[in-house]
Design an enzyme around this catalytic site. Structure first.
Site, PDB file in Angstrom:
ATOM      1  N   GLU A 145     -11.936 -22.337  -3.734  1.00  0.00           N
ATOM      2  CA  GLU A 145     -10.890 -22.387  -3.020  1.00  0.00           C
ATOM      3  C   GLU A 145      -9.745 -21.055  -3.078  1.00  0.00           C
ATOM      4  O   GLU A 145      -9.285 -20.847  -4.024  1.00  0.00           O
ATOM      5  CB  GLU A 145     -10.079 -23.561  -3.304  1.00  0.00           C
ATOM      6  N   ARG A 148     -13.267 -36.441   2.342  1.00  0.00           N
ATOM      7  CA  ARG A 148     -13.822 -35.710   1.160  1.00  0.00           C
ATOM      8  C   ARG A 148     -15.148 -34.683   1.625  1.00  0.00           C
ATOM      9  O   ARG A 148     -16.211 -34.983   1.961  1.00  0.00           O
ATOM     10  CB  ARG A 148     -14.414 -36.716   0.519  1.00  0.00           C
ATOM     11  N   HIS A 202      -9.396 -25.780   0.688  1.00  0.00           N
ATOM     12  CA  HIS A 202      -9.794 -26.505  -0.406  1.00  0.00           C
ATOM     13  C   HIS A 202     -11.393 -26.387  -0.057  1.00  0.00           C
ATOM     14  O   HIS A 202     -12.045 -27.603   0.085  1.00  0.00           O
ATOM     15  CB  HIS A 202      -9.518 -27.709  -0.663  1.00  0.00           C
ATOM     16  N   ARG A 232      -2.810 -32.336   5.040  1.00  0.00           N
ATOM     17  CA  ARG A 232      -4.262 -32.842   5.015  1.00  0.00           C
ATOM     18  C   ARG A 232      -4.632 -34.053   5.529  1.00  0.00           C
ATOM     19  O   ARG A 232      -5.689 -34.766   5.828  1.00  0.00           O
ATOM     20  CB  ARG A 232      -5.244 -32.428   3.659  1.00  0.00           C
ATOM     21  N   ASP A 288     -12.668 -27.291 -13.667  1.00  0.00           N
ATOM     22  CA  ASP A 288     -11.338 -27.409 -12.765  1.00  0.00           C
ATOM     23  C   ASP A 288     -10.354 -26.213 -13.222  1.00  0.00           C
ATOM     24  O   ASP A 288      -9.658 -26.368 -14.164  1.00  0.00           O
ATOM     25  CB  ASP A 288     -10.846 -28.522 -12.845  1.00  0.00           C
ATOM     26  N   GLN A 338      -0.948 -35.827  -3.989  1.00  0.00           N
ATOM     27  CA  GLN A 338      -1.655 -34.561  -4.560  1.00  0.00           C
ATOM     28  C   GLN A 338      -2.073 -33.757  -3.433  1.00  0.00           C
ATOM     29  O   GLN A 338      -2.664 -34.480  -2.383  1.00  0.00           O
ATOM     30  CB  GLN A 338      -2.977 -35.330  -5.164  1.00  0.00           C
TER      31      GLN A 338
HETATM   32  O1  TA6 Z   1      -8.834 -28.281  -6.464  1.00  0.00           O
HETATM   33  C1  TA6 Z   1      -9.496 -28.919  -7.611  1.00  0.00           C
HETATM   34  C2  TA6 Z   1      -8.752 -30.228  -7.505  1.00  0.00           C
HETATM   35  O2  TA6 Z   1      -7.296 -30.044  -7.675  1.00  0.00           O
HETATM   36  C3  TA6 Z   1      -9.225 -31.054  -8.824  1.00  0.00           C
HETATM   37  O3  TA6 Z   1      -8.137 -31.259  -9.900  1.00  0.00           O
HETATM   38  C4  TA6 Z   1      -9.437 -32.447  -8.092  1.00  0.00           C
HETATM   39  O4  TA6 Z   1      -8.657 -33.347  -8.125  1.00  0.00           O
HETATM   40  C5  TA6 Z   1      -9.711 -32.060  -6.817  1.00  0.00           C
HETATM   41  O5  TA6 Z   1      -8.751 -31.148  -6.193  1.00  0.00           O
HETATM   42  C6  TA6 Z   1      -9.764 -33.256  -5.775  1.00  0.00           C
HETATM   43  O6  TA6 Z   1      -8.536 -33.682  -5.315  1.00  0.00           O
HETATM   44  P1  TA6 Z   1      -8.514 -34.971  -4.301  1.00  0.00           P
HETATM   45  O7  TA6 Z   1      -7.041 -35.066  -4.343  1.00  0.00           O
HETATM   46  O8  TA6 Z   1      -8.823 -34.606  -3.085  1.00  0.00           O
HETATM   47  O9  TA6 Z   1      -9.254 -36.026  -4.985  1.00  0.00           O
END
Ligand code: TA6
Length: 350
Positions: free
Chosen positions: A307, A102, A203, A125, A248, A120
């Protein structure tokens, strides 16, 4: 405000760091041993970071530095030549696969966010990358002498969830002025003639003094997809963007330069990007901050994600084709009111 992760952090680095002039197998004087400019490379340090994960430290002669974990090909630290940390890293960051770290600069590939069937932000990563001992010649001439080349290829497991062969080469470099550059080269190496399509983002978590004092310049009047409103499309108002609640947004077709002004720190981050038409702006604010286990409740006040991304138009590569996406970060002392660095001039200037 980012502080070295404490909560779940394992003991600090154990093994004595190894200093490597250039990856061991690279012949001195060869292209890989020299920086793009032909000048000798600076040594890179290979050491054990948190939880014994392999970490690389880049140092520039004037004092700036960067740290990269092979886990995720993840930059976790970027310091200026005063030793000040410029990236946010949560004090609760978890350095343990499969959880993404993080903070710093996670790499979102082959899928940004949940725009698709994969987890996601894709899987790059939370995979272990390798040092690329013999990268193909670097596409552009660069003055950077402190750099490392990493490479990621899919495992058998990856091919089950994303059935495409690729080579993802990532160069992380520090310029003599302390600018941090990330250059990604992704090649389709499918032997079955199949193209593949992906989305992408650096990111980046910027460290800021107080989010309510931060302005972002360069995204005014642009269209964006609001992730908080079912990705509905809106148009941004005319002024610099400021922050007073969760945000966001995916800004579409942005300029190649964006400025992030930290008024209190009198510092401006300039993000330059190439091959990455979009830009995502994210701050979880209070409620989401509390909901994230690997994020401190108050930490939303000291970070902002801006980003460089390719989201709206996914990238398709045929076998043998290569895509390149580059981001360059600079942190310039700015005294906004003294006009030393009027962001509009930065954005319009060289
Ligand atoms: O980049 C923004 C985003 O897509 C948000 O929607 C939020 O979820 C963030 O990324 C963090 O994502 P993560 O999967 O690292 O918790």
């Amino acid at each position: 405000m980012s502080s070295t992760p404490q909560a779940t952090a394992a003991p600090a680095a154990t093994a004595a760091p190894a200093t490597v002039r250039a990856p061991a197998t690279v012949a001195p004087g060869s292209a890989a041993a020299a920086s793009g400019s032909g000048r000798e490379r600076l040594p890179i340090e290979l050491c054990k970071g948190i939880n014994g994960l392999d970490k690389i430290v880049l140092r520039e002669v004037r004092g700036s530095s960067a740290e990269v974990y092979l886990y995720g090909g993840h930059v976790t630290s970027w310091k200026n030549d005063h030793g000040e940390e410029l990236l946010f890293l949560s004090s609760k960051a978890i350095f343990k696969p499969p959880k993404a770290i993080r903070g710093g600069i996670p790499i979102c590939f082959p899928q940004f966010s949940n725009h698709g069937s994969l987890e996601q932000h894709g899987f790059a990563r939370n995979r272990i990358w390798s040092i690329d001992n013999d990268p193909p010649p670097f596409p552009t001439s660069t003055s950077a002498k402190a750099f490392v080349d990493l490479i990621l290829k899919p495992t058998e497991e990856d091919l089950k969830i994303w059935p495409h062969s690729f080579e993802f080469r990532l160069r992380i470099s520090l310029s003599p002025a302390g600018d941090l550059m990330l250059t990604s080269r992704i090649r389709n190496t499918n032997a079955d003639g199949k193209p593949f399509t992906f989305t992408f983002a650096y990111h980046t978590y910027f460290s800021v003094s107080d989010i309510s004092e931060v302005r972002v310049e360069g995204l005014e009047t642009l269209d964006y997809l609001d992730n908080l409103q079912n990705k509905e499309r809106f148009t941004e108002q005319g002024d610099a963007i400021t922050f007073e609640a969760e945000v966001d947004k995916i800004y579409l077709g942005t300029p190649t330069k964006i400025a992030i002004l930290d008024h209190e720190k009198k510092r401006t981050f300039v993000l330059r990007k190439d091959g990455l038409p979009d830009a995502v702006v994210w701050n979880p604010w209070e409620k989401k901050a509390k909901a994230m286990a690997d994020f401190g409740d108050e930490e939303y006040k000291h970070m902002l994600c801006v980003e460089a991304a390719a989201v709206e138009k996914p990238i398709t590569l045929k076998p043998g084709e290569e895509w390149r996406g580059r981001q360059e970060l600079s942190a310039v002392p700015s005294s906004y009111c003294s006009g030393q660095l009027d962001p509009r001039r930065v954005l319009l200037g060289s």
